[in-house]
Structure formats: C-alpha cells, structure tokens
Design an enzyme around this catalytic site. Sequence first.
Site, PDB file in Angstrom:
ATOM      1  N   CYS A 104      41.898 -16.314  12.474  1.00 29.69           N
ATOM      2  CA  CYS A 104      40.986 -15.179  12.601  1.00 29.69           C
ATOM      3  C   CYS A 104      41.364 -14.142  11.554  1.00 29.69           C
ATOM      4  O   CYS A 104      42.547 -13.868  11.331  1.00 29.69           O
ATOM      5  CB  CYS A 104      41.129 -14.600  14.009  1.00 29.69           C
ATOM      6  SG  CYS A 104      40.387 -12.987  14.208  1.00 29.69           S
ATOM      7  N   TYR A 257      48.779   9.646  30.090  1.00 30.47           N
ATOM      8  CA  TYR A 257      48.405   8.265  29.788  1.00 30.47           C
ATOM      9  C   TYR A 257      49.376   7.762  28.701  1.00 30.47           C
ATOM     10  O   TYR A 257      48.962   7.334  27.629  1.00 30.47           O
ATOM     11  CB  TYR A 257      46.960   8.170  29.286  1.00 30.47           C
ATOM     12  CG  TYR A 257      45.935   8.874  30.160  1.00 30.47           C
ATOM     13  CD1 TYR A 257      45.331   8.193  31.215  1.00 30.47           C
ATOM     14  CD2 TYR A 257      45.585  10.207  29.938  1.00 30.47           C
ATOM     15  CE1 TYR A 257      44.380   8.830  32.012  1.00 30.47           C
ATOM     16  CE2 TYR A 257      44.648  10.844  30.737  1.00 30.47           C
ATOM     17  CZ  TYR A 257      44.046  10.153  31.759  1.00 30.47           C
ATOM     18  OH  TYR A 257      43.108  10.783  32.544  1.00 30.47           O
ATOM     19  N   ASP A 330      45.639  10.549  26.098  1.00 31.98           N
ATOM     20  CA  ASP A 330      45.201   9.316  25.420  1.00 31.98           C
ATOM     21  C   ASP A 330      44.684   8.345  26.480  1.00 31.98           C
ATOM     22  O   ASP A 330      45.304   7.316  26.760  1.00 31.98           O
ATOM     23  CB  ASP A 330      46.410   8.724  24.667  1.00 31.98           C
ATOM     24  CG  ASP A 330      46.035   7.500  23.842  1.00 31.98           C
ATOM     25  OD1 ASP A 330      44.849   7.172  23.733  1.00 31.98           O
ATOM     26  OD2 ASP A 330      46.965   6.861  23.309  1.00 31.98           O
ATOM     27  N   CYS A 357      39.592   6.147  22.082  1.00 35.18           N
ATOM     28  CA  CYS A 357      39.038   5.011  21.329  1.00 35.18           C
ATOM     29  C   CYS A 357      37.572   4.798  21.673  1.00 35.18           C
ATOM     30  O   CYS A 357      36.998   3.791  21.282  1.00 35.18           O
ATOM     31  CB  CYS A 357      39.845   3.752  21.554  1.00 35.18           C
ATOM     32  SG  CYS A 357      39.495   3.002  23.118  1.00 35.18           S
TER      33      CYS A 357
HETATM   34  N1  SAH Z   1      49.496   6.738  24.753  1.00 36.20           N
HETATM   35  C1  SAH Z   1      49.845   5.358  24.771  1.00 36.20           C
HETATM   36  C2  SAH Z   1      48.976   4.508  25.677  1.00 36.20           C
HETATM   37  C3  SAH Z   1      47.501   4.755  25.593  1.00 36.20           C
HETATM   38  S1  SAH Z   1      46.525   3.507  26.367  1.00 36.20           S
HETATM   39  C4  SAH Z   1      49.902   4.795  23.375  1.00 36.20           C
HETATM   40  O1  SAH Z   1      49.496   5.427  22.402  1.00 36.20           O
HETATM   41  O2  SAH Z   1      50.384   3.661  23.214  1.00 36.20           O
HETATM   42  C5  SAH Z   1      46.078   4.242  27.851  1.00 36.20           C
HETATM   43  C6  SAH Z   1      47.162   4.155  28.906  1.00 36.20           C
HETATM   44  O3  SAH Z   1      46.649   4.827  30.066  1.00 36.20           O
HETATM   45  C7  SAH Z   1      47.548   2.753  29.355  1.00 36.20           C
HETATM   46  O4  SAH Z   1      48.949   2.612  29.242  1.00 36.20           O
HETATM   47  C8  SAH Z   1      47.109   2.687  30.813  1.00 36.20           C
HETATM   48  O5  SAH Z   1      47.984   1.927  31.623  1.00 36.20           O
HETATM   49  C9  SAH Z   1      47.151   4.152  31.206  1.00 36.20           C
HETATM   50  N2  SAH Z   1      46.284   4.580  32.327  1.00 36.20           N
HETATM   51  C10 SAH Z   1      45.068   4.106  32.679  1.00 36.20           C
HETATM   52  N3  SAH Z   1      44.556   4.823  33.695  1.00 36.20           N
HETATM   53  C11 SAH Z   1      45.474   5.773  34.007  1.00 36.20           C
HETATM   54  C12 SAH Z   1      45.519   6.829  34.963  1.00 36.20           C
HETATM   55  N4  SAH Z   1      44.523   7.022  35.820  1.00 36.20           N
HETATM   56  N5  SAH Z   1      46.609   7.620  34.996  1.00 36.20           N
HETATM   57  C13 SAH Z   1      47.641   7.415  34.117  1.00 36.20           C
HETATM   58  N6  SAH Z   1      47.647   6.442  33.191  1.00 36.20           N
HETATM   59  C14 SAH Z   1      46.588   5.628  33.128  1.00 36.20           C
END
Ligand code: SAH
Length: 464
Positions: A104, A257, A330, A357
């Site tokens: 890919c 997050y 995030d 995103c």
């Molecule tokens: N900031 C990190 C991850 C972002 S992805 C980075 O840059 O790598 C979004 C994240 O939110 C994921 O790890 C997911 O598990 C988490 N998530 C999803 N719903 C959530 C919620 N209600 N409360 C807290 N975290 C959450």
Amino acid sequence: MGKEQKNVCAQHKGAERGQGACPVAKKCGGCQLQGIPYRKQLDQKHALVKQCVGDVRVLPPIGMTDPLHYRNKVHAAFGRDRKGNVICGVYESGTHRIVPVESCMIEDARADAIIATIRGLLKSFKIKTYDEDSGYGLLRHVMVRTAHATGEILVVLVLASPILPAKNNFVKALRAAHPEITSIVLNVNDRRTSMVLGERNILLYGKGYIEDELCGNRYRISPNSFYQVNAVQTAVLYKKAMEYAHLTGKETVIDAYCGIGTIGMTAAAHAKQVIGVELNPSAVKDAIANAKRNGCKNISFYNEDAGNYMRKLASVPARERVPVDVVFMDPPRRGSSETFLEAVTLLAPRRVVYISCDPHTLGRDLDYMRKHGYRIMECQPVDMFPYTDDIENVVLLEKTKTERKRTKNGLEIERTGKRNESERKSGTSKSGNRRHQEELRKARAAAGSRRPEASKPKSGKRTH
Ligand code: SAH
C-alpha cells in the site's frame, strides 16, 4: 540511490502528476484523494477547513515532503477467497469482503512485507483463517506497528482463541524471515465484534510493545493504546501546539484525551505542572510508565472520562482550586462533549489549544467556545493523512478580556455571544444545547469514534 528508494521516488512522481499508483484504490476506498496531485490535495483540505471553522484565520496546511508510506500502524484482515486461497487486506467499501492488498502506498513497507510473510506461513503451519459467518477458524487480523525513530516493530496476531498451535516454531519462522521484528504478541478476540483487537494480550516474543521517540521523549506504545499514525507530522503538529500554548514554566496545564501522554510530556518541560486525562486504561498505564521513563516528575494522569473529570474540577470553588492556565484538548473524531466544553469555560484557562482530526466537529465545538467567551485566534491544518480526505488541525483559543475579569473570583461566567430573551432569563442556551446534542448525535452516527484503537478499519475509511 537504492532500488527501494528509486521505486519510492517513481511512485511519488507518479502521484504528483495525479496518476493513481494503486491498483485497488477504487475497491479499497481508503485513499479518497488517489489520482489528485499532492499540492491540490492540500488546497482542497485548506478549503474544507475554512468552510468548517467559519470566521477564523486558517493558515495553509503543512504538508509532507514525501507523502508516501507514512502509516506506522497497519491492519490486515485475513480470510479466504472463493477458491479457498488465503487472502489478506482491507475490507471493500461498504462490505465485509476482503480486497487483497500486497503493498500500500501509504503504509509502512516493512509492515506490508511482514503481513505477506505471515500469509505465506499459514499453510505450512496449518493455521486456518477465521470465518466471520461460521465463527470457525483462528487468525482474524494482523496488526503491525513500526516506530519511526527507533525502528522497533511489533507484530500483533489477532486470534479467535488463545491457543496458537506450534507457536514457538511459528515465531521462530517469522523472526527468521524478518529479524527486524522486535516483539510479537498474540491478541485474543473471541467475540463476534467489529473491533479488531480484543482485550487480552499474550506475549510471544520481546517486550510486548514498541518504543518510539518524539519531541525529545521516549514512549512505550502497547498494542491497544492510541499513537498518532504519522510520526513525521506528529512532531510538526506538537511543535505548533507548543507554540500556541506559549508556556513559560509557571503554568498549570491540562492534557485532555491524553492517550499515552505525548502532548502532556512535551509540555511538561515548559510548565509548572501537567494533568493528563484519558479514558483508555491501557493508554494510562503506558502514560505512567512513559513519565517514569522520561524522568517527568511534574505530570500526573487520571483514568477517567475527560468531561467528568473537568466537571468535577470546575465544581470546586475557584478559591480552593489551583487555576488552570492552559488546556490542550485532543478528542476523538466525534469531538468533545458539552459537559467538557462547559467545564472548560468555567475553569476559564487563558488559552485552549484544540487538536482535532475532524474539521466538522471542530467547527461545531469552536462555535460553542466562541459563544462562551473565547476568541478563536488561528487554525493551522497539518496533513497527517496524505491521499485520504482527513486533515488534522491545531487551533488556538484565547479567553476574551471581559470574561477573565468575571471569573477571577470564581463567579459564574457570562457569555459574550448574543442570546435570546428566554435564554437570558434562564441563563442557558437551550437552542445551543439542543443543536450541540443533535450535532453530536449526527457526528457519532456518521463518523463513529475517531480512534477506537481496536475498531475494524471500516470500509473506505481508516481509523487512525
Ligand atoms: N493526545 C493523544 C491522543 C489523542 S486520540 C495523542 O496525541 O496521541 C484521542 C484519545 O482520547 C484516545 O486515546 C482515546 O482513548 C481518548 N478518549 C476517547 N474518549 C474519551 C473520553 N470521553 N475521555 C477521555 N479520553 C477519551
């Protein structure tokens, strides 16, 4: 120039001219922008973001110099074709039929080669592929994670049962063909589910995770934890996020997050203290280990829903709590919850750095923040997903001056946006709430969650 490098360049040049280099592009549907020159892709994404975020300064997207083979996480579904031959690849758009994929153009080439080897080994090891309809068979998926900076490679064999016959010999054969593999894990997924990964991991070889380096820190990444799929652009994204946060060393920062803690740990070197909040227990475990590994002492993590955590924090009288200066958020593709956003406005940090995103849910959430005392200063799109129609954005929000005055003593916040008469009386925005709920519902239905770490790559749309 090596042969592989030459091929990459030829592919890139072809892609630049807008020639679709992928023979299964239509059936796979994962690269919605196949055939469009990369520059043009960036222009399209710029226009989309501008449309979604409204009256905000949107900078041109930061693209990649080499926009190919950037995905460090590769999934392949395993099954059989009509003749009974083993096949592996992605699900055809809108179906559960597997489209065989040899290589890919956006995936890590080492990962593709390992998956092809596994497919070749199945026959001699008499390993049956899993059949979704009958529930018979063993191998469901293979996931390969590669670390950009360290070169480590983790192979996750997703099986319907914890028992892999002749597992030692299988591991031996796989390692002999690919000495670059640093760890192999058996993941048990015995449920009839659309999730790729189950919860149980059995170590077959190595550490059970990969380690990667990002913005000066080292991170351990377990099979079930989220990690950005494009390491090169993640560094660009985080750099911009830090620039927006404008940290001086005195701030209390929330990384909401937070996943395995990457943003929080990058910020910790420039802040007084950082609090990370994350729902996935496996990611929090990684985050705690990562903080220890990086000697990061001014960060702590909470395994909780980010909205709940923020609401609890905001319910402590302002005089009794440490003021929050900066919030990084995030959230998954579905965006944030109103509980979370409301709590942010009550905590009233000077700056919010929103990383998203999904420009649609981003636009909706910015709308809420704009009406509740925040100015949207600037939006920087970063292309983390070339050839797909996804785009990451980092946005700076600043508290408007009038709002800051009112919240100093912990008084109720008054919004700066216009409200109708009944809203003014009740002190809430019912229409705003209703709209937000409705949009949340729609976004959830349309997109599912952005990063259900283990969810099956939905046909035509990858999960990051
Ligand atoms: N900031 C990190 C991850 C972002 S992805 C980075 O840059 O790598 C979004 C994240 O939110 C994921 O790890 C997911 O598990 C988490 N998530 C999803 N719903 C959530 C919620 N209600 N409360 C807290 N975290 C959450």
